[in-house]
Enzyme design. Structure first.
Site, PDB file in Angstrom:
ATOM      1  N   ASP A   1    -108.386 -92.401  -2.286  1.00 56.89           N
ATOM      2  CA  ASP A   1    -107.925 -93.063  -3.509  1.00 56.89           C
ATOM      3  C   ASP A   1    -109.136 -93.627  -4.257  1.00 56.89           C
ATOM      4  O   ASP A   1    -109.965 -94.329  -3.681  1.00 56.89           O
ATOM      5  CB  ASP A   1    -106.945 -94.196  -3.144  1.00 56.89           C
ATOM      6  N   MET A   2    -109.235 -93.312  -5.530  1.00 60.53           N
ATOM      7  CA  MET A   2    -110.375 -93.776  -6.315  1.00 60.53           C
ATOM      8  C   MET A   2    -110.290 -95.296  -6.521  1.00 60.53           C
ATOM      9  O   MET A   2    -109.199 -95.840  -6.692  1.00 60.53           O
ATOM     10  CB  MET A   2    -110.404 -93.089  -7.694  1.00 60.53           C
TER      11      MET A   2
ATOM     12  N   ARG B   1    -104.238-106.849 -12.579  1.00 59.75           N
ATOM     13  CA  ARG B   1    -103.481-105.902 -13.401  1.00 59.75           C
ATOM     14  C   ARG B   1    -102.236-106.601 -13.928  1.00 59.75           C
ATOM     15  O   ARG B   1    -101.619-107.402 -13.230  1.00 59.75           O
ATOM     16  CB  ARG B   1    -103.077-104.704 -12.544  1.00 59.75           C
TER      17      ARG B   1
ATOM     18  N   ASP C   1    -105.126 -90.414  -9.265  1.00 60.40           N
ATOM     19  CA  ASP C   1    -106.401 -90.787  -8.628  1.00 60.40           C
ATOM     20  C   ASP C   1    -106.338 -90.784  -7.099  1.00 60.40           C
ATOM     21  O   ASP C   1    -107.150 -91.409  -6.453  1.00 60.40           O
ATOM     22  CB  ASP C   1    -106.879 -92.158  -9.134  1.00 60.40           C
ATOM     23  N   GLU C   2    -105.366 -90.068  -6.532  1.00 62.39           N
ATOM     24  CA  GLU C   2    -105.366 -90.025  -5.071  1.00 62.39           C
ATOM     25  C   GLU C   2    -104.870 -88.699  -4.520  1.00 62.39           C
ATOM     26  O   GLU C   2    -104.101 -87.991  -5.175  1.00 62.39           O
ATOM     27  CB  GLU C   2    -104.600 -91.200  -4.460  1.00 62.39           C
TER      28      GLU C   2
HETATM   29  N1  DCP Z   1    -102.351 -97.232 -13.600  1.00 63.02           N
HETATM   30  C1  DCP Z   1    -101.573 -97.512 -14.689  1.00 63.02           C
HETATM   31  N2  DCP Z   1    -100.500 -98.338 -14.556  1.00 63.02           N
HETATM   32  C2  DCP Z   1    -100.184 -98.884 -13.343  1.00 63.02           C
HETATM   33  C3  DCP Z   1    -100.964 -98.574 -12.231  1.00 63.02           C
HETATM   34  C4  DCP Z   1    -102.056 -97.755 -12.391  1.00 63.02           C
HETATM   35  O1  DCP Z   1    -101.864 -97.021 -15.783  1.00 63.02           O
HETATM   36  N3  DCP Z   1     -99.160 -99.678 -13.221  1.00 63.02           N
HETATM   37  C5  DCP Z   1    -103.544 -96.369 -13.777  1.00 63.02           C
HETATM   38  C6  DCP Z   1    -104.793 -97.207 -13.915  1.00 63.02           C
HETATM   39  C7  DCP Z   1    -105.458 -97.109 -12.594  1.00 63.02           C
HETATM   40  C8  DCP Z   1    -105.015 -95.757 -12.093  1.00 63.02           C
HETATM   41  O2  DCP Z   1    -103.715 -95.550 -12.643  1.00 63.02           O
HETATM   42  O3  DCP Z   1    -106.880 -97.188 -12.694  1.00 63.02           O
HETATM   43  C9  DCP Z   1    -104.951 -95.675 -10.598  1.00 63.02           C
HETATM   44  O4  DCP Z   1    -104.058 -96.655 -10.090  1.00 63.02           O
HETATM   45  P1  DCP Z   1    -104.288 -97.405  -8.732  1.00 63.02           P
HETATM   46  O5  DCP Z   1    -103.007 -98.074  -8.378  1.00 63.02           O
HETATM   47  O6  DCP Z   1    -104.886 -96.489  -7.741  1.00 63.02           O
HETATM   48  O7  DCP Z   1    -105.286 -98.590  -9.089  1.00 63.02           O
HETATM   49  P2  DCP Z   1    -106.834 -98.580  -9.377  1.00 63.02           P
HETATM   50  O8  DCP Z   1    -107.446 -97.259  -9.062  1.00 63.02           O
HETATM   51  O9  DCP Z   1    -107.078 -99.104 -10.742  1.00 63.02           O
HETATM   52  O10 DCP Z   1    -107.358 -99.694  -8.370  1.00 63.02           O
HETATM   53  P3  DCP Z   1    -107.558 -99.595  -6.793  1.00 63.02           P
HETATM   54  O11 DCP Z   1    -109.033 -99.696  -6.566  1.00 63.02           O
HETATM   55  O12 DCP Z   1    -106.830-100.786  -6.271  1.00 63.02           O
HETATM   56  O13 DCP Z   1    -106.962 -98.303  -6.311  1.00 63.02           O
HETATM   57 CA    CA Z   2    -103.930 -94.724  -6.613  1.00 65.21          CA
HETATM   58 CA    CA Z   3    -106.999 -96.200  -7.082  1.00 65.52          CA
END
Ligand code: DCP
Ligand code: CA
Ligand code: CA
Length: 609
Positions: free
Chosen positions: A12-13, A60, A115-116
């Site tokens: 997962d990124m 977030r 992203d995963e």
């Molecule tokens: N995303 C979004 N709305 C959400 C959740 C996520 O648009 N409710 C988008 C933005 C994030 C991407 O999807 O960057 C990936 O979501 P992740 O839940 O994997 O969160 P992040 O990658 O941002 O953070 P983490 O490092 O916790 O995985």
């Molecule tokens: Ca993710």
């Molecule tokens: Ca992520």
């Protein structure tokens, strides 16, 4: 192979959208940043926050302005807007960069979201084991063990060193595969960083649920292994809702029903009790799960099942005139068209079915489909408009539309592989005016598979619903108890019973059709120009029902295949001795030809890190 011996990783990124923006503007690297959608109210809602900003308490869902109060140096990137709606192209493209690396190195990669990805490492691990591939503690510079809290790097190295030793000395080699798996994941994460610039985290375990769970234990830039022998200990401290598939309502229900808070507390319930309470299938799934057993295969399914664009129009912004609806039909059609064109060029396939969904301010949600004969913005927009007009209760002469639309979307799906898709672009370039003969647009049929549109593949479609409330995921649970909680409250508003679709798997999808295939076939009085003969069953089918009809056969074949493999299993097995059915291979599942050999991948290993 018994799936207890699999090695699965979930990669997962880290704060993905932020990293994508920082790659474009590297001057912000290392600084607290977030990505907000829309400039409106209080600096826009944050959909991604990096770890530097999280240290200040920024989360977030907060507004950009609120983040700045907590962290004055906070920088907000804004999601691009096209035609007044969010455009996620740059994140999708960045995602494709990551998947190129994964697909180039592993055979079995399943895209789980933008992203995963899940990766099945079992075969690669076996090869390393067979050749006694030498590993040292230096090969695990970012690896942690689930269930062990380490405050310092020295502590981590001590625990890891003991783990490596124990794994090698264990006669049963219960965790040794995970050592090799962790090594491969260290390597691929480094490669992703080198080739895309992005950091990521990972979980390594015996199944997807455990891999997903422990991926989150040591974010960012780290990976976590969960030993099968530590599952009980970890589950004793894992809140029920942390398990994929037990989030939101399903988890609430389980906690309430069994009066538990942590997963481990469910171990005290017998299989009989669980099955009596939540049904045979779900009870069996849960019984195994709480013992660390879960058999869902990694499906190499890297292409999106649907490409869609949607938008919400809450409150005063609701679409209440035909002019507004026409404009938005065009805007969404344009986005879907652009992405379909890109998909056609990259993946050599074409979508056959257009699905329009909309929610009216009466809270009624409607889904209708029609075939796609050519890729054309006007055609998509006109078909969509025609569908939406059917629900207008205002007089035909008026520009008013009632009830107003509060959200709607267009999705294209049912892809035909290797299709020589005709597009309006081709038509112009070849200076031909030929059109296809199918004219089904006035005869739309109800969408048979709501989830296709609703995106269980997560094509990264920028539905605002999903962006702001994304919490639903497809999980391999097939019983009724859990299914009713999936894709639930936040995404699908209640619909009349006849319209409600809750399919969540091929099997459940099939079961809707199994006893009584409900796709209309042509009656003799219907004009034969609208009918075609199915090559599989020789029935005469309305052309616009062919996609669903083909799915019926596809699902039926899968079900037969699954039944065959299940029939090899002694029923009903106590979980400890459960034989695992072979994963059902999806039709059209392609082996990638450009995969590097394991050797070329692991041999790039530097001697020390
Ligand atoms: N995303 C979004 N709305 C959400 C959740 C996520 O648009 N409710 C988008 C933005 C994030 C991407 O999807 O960057 C990936 O979501 P992740 O839940 O994997 O969160 P992040 O990658 O941002 O953070 P983490 O490092 O916790 O995985
Ligand atoms: Ca993710
Ligand atoms: Ca992520």
């Amino acid at each position: 192979m018994n799936s207890d011996h699999r090695v699965i990783a979930l990669i997962d990124m880290d704060c993905f959208y932020v990293q994508v923006e920082q790659r474009l503007q590297p001057e912000f690297l290392g600084k607290p940043c977030g990505v907000a959608q829309y400039y409106t109210w209080k600096g826009g809602g944050l959909i991604a926050v990096n770890y530097e900003a999280r240290d200040f308490g920024v989360k977030r869902g907060m507004r950009g302005e609120q983040a700045k109060e907590l962290c004055p140096d906070f920088h907000v990137f804004h999601v691009q807007e096209v035609n007044g709606k969010a455009n996620l192209t740059r994140y999708r493209d960045a995602s494709a960069d990551v998947f190129r690396v994964l697909n180039g190195n592993f055979k079995l990669v399943e895209k789980a979201s933008i992203d995963e990805a899940y990766v099945d490492l079992t075969d690669d691990v076996q090869k390393l084991k067979d050749e006694n591939f030498p590993l040292t503690i230096n090969d695990f510079s970012t690896t942690h063990l689930a269930g062990f809290t380490t405050k310092t790097e020295d502590e981590r190295i001590e625990i890891l060193g003991k783990w490596l030793k124990d794994c090698q000395l264990d006669d049963e080699q219960r965790n040794l595969d995970l050592v090799f798996g962790a090594y491969l994941v260290e390597r691929i994460r480094k490669k992703i960083k080198d080739e895309t610039g992005f950091f990521c985290s990972a979980g390594i375990a015996r199944n997807k649920i455990l891999a997903k769970l422990c991926c989150g234990f040591n974010k960012p830039k780290k990976q976590t292994v969960i030993n099968q022998t530590d599952v009980d200990h970890v589950f004793d401290q894992t809140p029920v809702q942390k398990i994929q598939g037990l989030g939101a309502k399903a988890g609430d229900r389980v906690m309430e029903l069994f009066q538990v808070e942590y997963v481990g507390q469910l171990r005290k319930y017998t299989l009989d009790v669980l099955q009596a309470s939540i049904g045979e299938k779900d009870g069996y799934w849960l019984y195994n799960l709480v013992r660390g057993i879960e058999t869902a295969p990694v499906n190499s399914r890297n292409l999106y099942k649907s490409i869609s664009a949607s938008k919400n129009f809450p409150g005063k912004s609701s679409l209440d005139t035909l002019d507004k609806i026409r404009t938005w039909c065009h805007n969404l059609a344009e986005e879907v068209f652009n992405r379909l064109e890109k998909d056609r060029a990259e993946n050599k396939r074409r979508a056959k079915l257009l699905t329009v969904t909309c929610t009216l301010n009466t809270n009624e949600t409607i889904a209708r489909s029609c075939p796609i004969n050519e890729y054309s913005i006007d055609r998509f927009a006109n078909d969509t408009f025609r569908i939406l007009k059917q629900f207008n209760k205002s007089p035909a002469s008026s520009n008013i539309y009632t009830p107003a639309i509060i959200s709607f979307g267009i999705g294209a799906g049912k892809f035909l592989e290797n299709a020589n898709t005709k597009s309006i672009v081709d038509l112009f370039s070849k200076q031909t005016t030929k059109t296809e003969t199918i004219k089904p647009t006035e005869n739309t049929t109800r969408c048979q598979e709501y989830e296709d549109y609703d995106d269980d593949d997560d094509d990264g479609s920028n539905s605002e619903d999903k962006i702001l409330q994304k919490s639903t995921v497809t999980v391999p649970i097939q019983g009724d108890f859990f299914r009713k909680f999936q894709k639930t409250d936040e995404q699908i508003k209640p619909r009349p019973k006849s319209e409600t679709k809750t399919t969540s798997s091929i099997v459940s999808f099939f079961s809707r059709y199994a006893s009584n295939e409900n796709i209309p076939i042509c009656s003799p009085e219907k004009s034969s120009e609208h009918c075609t003969t199915c090559s599989k069953c020789q029935k005469s089918i309305l052309v616009w029902n062919m996609p669903e009809h083909e799915d019926f056969h596809y699902a039926h074949e899968l079900q037969m295949e699954e039944n065959r493999s299940n029939s090899m299993i002694a029923p009903p097995p106590p979980p400890a001795t459960t034989k695992i059915s072979k994963p059902v291979k999806r039709k059209n599942e392609k082996q990638k030809s450009n995969i590097q050999t394991l050797d070329s991948f692991v041999n790039k290993k530097p001697k020390t890190e």
